[in-house]
Design an enzyme around this catalytic site. Structure first.
Site, mmCIF file in Angstrom:
data_model
loop_
_atom_site.group_PDB
_atom_site.id
_atom_site.type_symbol
_atom_site.label_atom_id
_atom_site.label_comp_id
_atom_site.label_asym_id
_atom_site.label_seq_id
_atom_site.Cartn_x
_atom_site.Cartn_y
_atom_site.Cartn_z
ATOM 1 N N THR A 72 -9.978 -31.675 41.761
ATOM 2 C CA THR A 72 -11.292 -32.266 42.497
ATOM 3 C C THR A 72 -11.149 -33.742 42.769
ATOM 4 O O THR A 72 -10.866 -34.609 41.937
ATOM 5 C CB THR A 72 -12.517 -32.067 41.422
ATOM 6 O OG1 THR A 72 -12.535 -30.797 41.182
ATOM 7 C CG2 THR A 72 -13.710 -32.259 42.124
ATOM 8 N N LYS B 165 -5.609 -28.305 35.047
ATOM 9 C CA LYS B 165 -6.850 -27.745 35.404
ATOM 10 C C LYS B 165 -6.476 -26.447 35.737
ATOM 11 O O LYS B 165 -6.567 -26.230 37.113
ATOM 12 C CB LYS B 165 -7.437 -28.593 36.434
ATOM 13 C CG LYS B 165 -8.129 -29.976 35.786
ATOM 14 C CD LYS B 165 -8.877 -30.962 36.847
ATOM 15 C CE LYS B 165 -10.108 -30.403 36.964
ATOM 16 N NZ LYS B 165 -11.035 -31.151 38.066
ATOM 17 N N GLU C 277 -13.177 -34.285 24.585
ATOM 18 C CA GLU C 277 -13.517 -34.680 26.008
ATOM 19 C C GLU C 277 -14.935 -34.442 26.119
ATOM 20 O O GLU C 277 -15.676 -33.803 25.419
ATOM 21 C CB GLU C 277 -12.740 -33.701 26.879
ATOM 22 C CG GLU C 277 -12.746 -31.990 26.973
ATOM 23 C CD GLU C 277 -11.999 -31.105 27.432
ATOM 24 O OE1 GLU C 277 -10.991 -31.806 28.259
ATOM 25 O OE2 GLU C 277 -12.116 -30.007 27.529
#
Length: 273
Positions: free
Chosen positions: A26, A136, A169
């Site tokens: 992203t 990811k 996270e």
């Protein structure tokens, strides 16, 4: 009663839908360019290698750049998925499909920077899987479940721990805490996503603002006792934290100012009204 329809999934995306067999990026684009593209590219290469997908990164990069050139301020998502429609886990071939799509960039309140984020302490834990840690990949069910916990009228994001109780996270961000002029971030060898903004801090930004940086194990108490705490990703930039649940976190204004002097030069200030 819900009607059930038979819908054919395009063969080149069936493995992505069935198994999450692929990875994505992203990317923030400002005036036709991605400020952190070098870090995105490095993670694309790493993900392809670790998922054993023989990808032509140069072609993917070229397609991304063609899309980015058309954007003034946008978020571009790159999805790379292994192709094949045969049933079963074993890949039938080495082909892959790529999707590149631009979305409007989000707009945030300036208060997020001046006042900080309110974090929910998530019940959902991050499971250990060293083989997939850092990248990811397309299977993000832990984050989907965690987002369902979030009361957005009370919290801006969530803080995720692993199954051993270590801080890992945010729901879609990385964590840094400030202690004695050192930025500390969780070690992500066992789980979590190694974000590109995190990489930028580790490899460049910390030195630029005169701070040491270290990857280590962090506990919830480390966060509560920190001189400052930050969430970061390639879209939001680096944003301070004001609280975890009902517990207040110190706001280190001097460090926030130094960070945003650097991020503004990359175009991130345009996201904050």
């Amino acid at each position: 009663m819900v009607a059930v329809q038979s819908v054919a999934i395009p063969q080149n995306w069936e493995r992505a839908v069935s198994y999450g067999d692929g990875f994505f990026e992203t990317v923030l684009v400002v005036d036709g360019k991605a400020p952190l593209w070098a870090f995105h590219r490095a993670r694309l290469i790493d993900a392809a290698k670790r998922l054993r997908m023989d990808c032509d990164i140069a072609t993917i990069e070229n397609s991304f750049q063609q899309c980015a050139k058309q954007q003034s301020l946008a978020v571009v998502k790159i999805i790379v998925a292994r192709s094949g429609g045969q049933r079963g886990y074993s890949p039938a071939n080495t082909n892959y499909s790529v999707s590149i799509k631009a979305y409007p960039a989000p707009q945030f309140s300036q208060q997020r920077i001046t006042q900080g984020l309110r974090l929910h302490l998530c019940r959902q834990r991050v499971a250990h899987n060293p083989a997939l840690a850092g990248i990811k990949h397309l299977s993000r069910l832990e984050q989907v479940l965690t987002t369902g916990e979030l009361n957005k009228s009370l919290y801006d994001d969530g803080l995720m721990l692993d199954t051993q109780g270590s801080v890992i996270e945010g729901i879609s961000s990385n964590v840094f805490v400030l202690q004695k002029n050192t930025l500390l971030t969780p070690n992500l060898k066992s789980c979590g996503v190694a974000g590109v903004m995190r990489a930028f801090v580790l490899q460049q930004l910390a030195a630029d603002i005169g701070m040491a940086v270290e990857e280590t194990r962090l506990t919830l108490q480390d966060c509560l006792n920190a001189e400052g705490m930050f969430l970061c990703n390639s879209v939001i930039g680096i944003v301070p934290v004001q609280s975890i649940g009902v517990s207040k976190i110190a706001l280190h204004t001097e460090t926030v100012t130094k960070i945003w002097q650097k991020l503004s030069m990359l175009g991130y200030a345009r996201l904050y009204g």
